[in-house]
Design a protein around this motif. Structure first.
Motif, short mmCIF file in Angstrom:
data_model
loop_
_atom_site.label_atom_id
_atom_site.label_comp_id
_atom_site.label_asym_id
_atom_site.label_seq_id
_atom_site.Cartn_x
_atom_site.Cartn_y
_atom_site.Cartn_z
N ALA A 1 -13.39 8.69 22.41
CA ALA A 1 -12.52 7.72 21.90
C ALA A 1 -11.10 8.16 21.72
N GLY B 1 -12.57 2.87 22.96
CA GLY B 1 -13.72 3.74 23.17
C GLY B 1 -14.37 3.41 24.62
N GLY C 1 -21.09 7.45 19.29
CA GLY C 1 -21.61 7.28 20.69
C GLY C 1 -22.83 6.70 20.83
N THR D 1 -18.94 5.67 23.87
CA THR D 1 -18.15 5.27 22.61
C THR D 1 -18.88 3.77 22.17
#
Length: 520
Positions: free
Chosen positions: A362, A356, A399, A383
């Protein structure tokens, strides 16, 4: 007090010394009540300014325009925060009595958290335009009236944050499950304390280690009941989890340690320093096992493969670097993201890697080829975490600008259950072996426990009615997507709530989700 267009209304400030006027000349103005002269230039908007509302503390005011609501300082007329966007003219802004929320009436009714500038609840819908809305005295209800010839009362009480708060006596820096136990967590607190916590007993169940300085990162070795902690000065401390006694410490350089990770056998420890170095120490002796791995940019993430034979390091130059832990040599592949690598995690079988970064997605990759596996997982914001469950069938992600943790099936990329919603962004996520218990930590250091419901019951016969009532959309006989009128949704709601209660998960979910619909 003259405008170039119609003045919609005028509001006194709380102290009575100023007046604010909204106008169809696309401006709002602040006036001196005693001289009737303007205090500063016009506050320009892109369209008509329909209304204005004063905050309870008298420091700010809100203006409503075509598709935006703005906050302004009453002191100097400067803009405060971010616009609260709508899709049609906003006729009414109303502050809650404590000034923490703002109510707006437009094509729908919206409730905003002024601390974040984000919606507190999903929009409250009429079947036509909404002309006015108001709080009751204690702001637990909202009254709205629209051109659909209806007035509704909505529940507006500030919801209790979901998830069971774990009563750890301090802000949490890191936590994870201590082995296969569903009850015991390893917890490290920002104030320098760390130890084993029982979810059932709601207390530490072993002597608590005292680092004597702040802890920023920590990791736990369940096989030997040992852990490591580090703070901003770059020193890594080694501990016995059973006794809380320090076993030793090591320091490679004066730099922030951003990640600590044990080798699978627990006999060595990896530490990633922000400046770009990764060191490998024996544990608990603290002897360097080889020369540090150096990277061309700062490091944000590190993961150790399940075999212990390699590590993956995520850097701000957009690359994931792989290293052989026995020879110290670089390994293929080199994975490149588009904007930094914030998080990396190996799958339990070591055949894939999750990443991420700052690109708001991701991704999972096959190893050793480094090929993408399916579509990306898209998020709002960077992420912050990626973590496989122990069985490898699910991926927990969130996130940094999003307060939800979502669990995805790694093969289908489908969400396995509703997102776990938090009042603040999430910094840490961990799950037990089966994935049925999840623990999270938010920016404020509060840890939460989530027990994920599992059911083998078939969907109830009432599910179509439920989806029409809660979703507000339905397919017509010719497969066109239509909006379900609010009156019909309310009738379905009453029908479903009147059904006999049972112990199924469906009934619990249904009644909980109906809290978003009007009270009457």
């Amino acid at each position: 007090m003259r405008h170039a267009g119609t003045v919609r209304n005028a509001r006194f400030s709380r102290d009575g010394n100023k007046i604010v006027t909204p106008s169809l000349d696309e401006t709002a103005r602040i006036w001196d009540r005693h001289t009737a002269g303007p205090l500063g230039p016009p506050l320009r908007h892109a369209d008509y300014v329909w209304d204005v509302a004063m905050s309870p503390d008298g420091k700010t005011f809100a203006t409503s325009s075509y598709d935006n609501v703005f906050l302004w300082s009453l002191v100097d007329g400067s803009r405060v925060g971010v616009p609260m966007k709508h899709q049609s003219p906003v006729l009414t802004p109303v502050f809650s009595p404590d000034g923490s929320r703002l109510l707006t009436a437009s094509q729908d009714v919206r409730l905003w958290n002024l601390a974040t500038g984000q919606l507190s609840e999903p929009p409250m819908r009429h079947d036509d335009f909404v002309y006015s809305a108001a709080f009751n005295r204690d702001a637990t209800k909202i009254l709205s009236a629209g051109s659909d010839n209806m007035a509704y009362i909505w529940d507006a009480a500030t919801p209790k944050p979901p998830g069971e708060i774990i009563p750890i006596p301090g802000a949490v820096a890191s936590l994870e499950f201590a082995g296969v136990s569903n009850d015991t967590l390893f917890v490290a607190m920002r104030d320098g304390q760390a130890g084993l916590w029982s979810l059932g007993k709601k207390r530490f169940v072993a002597p608590v280690a005292q680092q004597g300085a702040a802890i920023s990162v920590a990791t736990y070795d369940s096989a030997a009941a040992r852990f490591a902690t580090a703070g901003p000065d770059g020193t890594v401390h080694f501990w016995n989890a059973t006794t809380g006694q320090e076993l030793g410490h090591a320091k490679a350089k004066t730099d922030s340690v951003v990640v600590l990770a044990f080798a699978p056998d627990g006999r060595s420890l990896f530490a990633a320093y922000l400046g770009g170095s990764v060191v490998h120490w024996s544990f608990p002796e603290g002897a360097l096992l080889r020369q540090a791995w150096e990277h061309p940019e700062k490091i944000d993430s590190l993961a150790v493969s399940p075999s212990g034979g390699e590590i993956a390091v995520g850097c701000r130059d957009d690359y994931v670097y792989f290293w052989d832990t026995r020879t110290g040599r670089a390994l293929p592949p080199t994975i490149k993201l588009k904007n930094g690598v914030i998080a990396v995690a190996y799958s339990p079988d070591g055949k894939s890697l999750a990443t991420g970064g700052n690109e708001h997605v991701a991704q999972t990759w096959s190893l050793p080829l480094g090929k993408t596996l399916g579509d990306s997982f898209v998020f709002k914001g960077n992420t912050a975490t990626v973590r496989f469950t122990a069985r490898g069938n699910a991926l927990l992600v969130n996130g940094s600008e999003k307060t939800e943790v979502t669990c995805y099936d790694v093969k289908t990329h489908d969400s396995l259950y509703l997102p776990l919603s938090h009042p603040q962004p999430v910094t840490h996520v961990a799950a037990n072996t089966s994935g049925s218990v999840v623990v999270t930590v938010t920016n404020d250091g509060v840890a939460r426990l989530w027990r994920i419901p599992h059911t083998t019951q078939p969907p109830p016969a009432s599910l179509p009615d439920y989806l029409r009532a809660i979703g507000g959309l339905a397919f017509s006989t010719d497969q066109r997507l239509l909006e379900v009128p609010t009156r019909e949704r309310l009738a379905l709601r009453q029908k479903l709530i009147a059904m006999p209660r049972d112990s199924s998960q469906w009934g619990s979910i249904m009644r909980s989700s109906f809290q978003q619909l009007p009270a009457k």
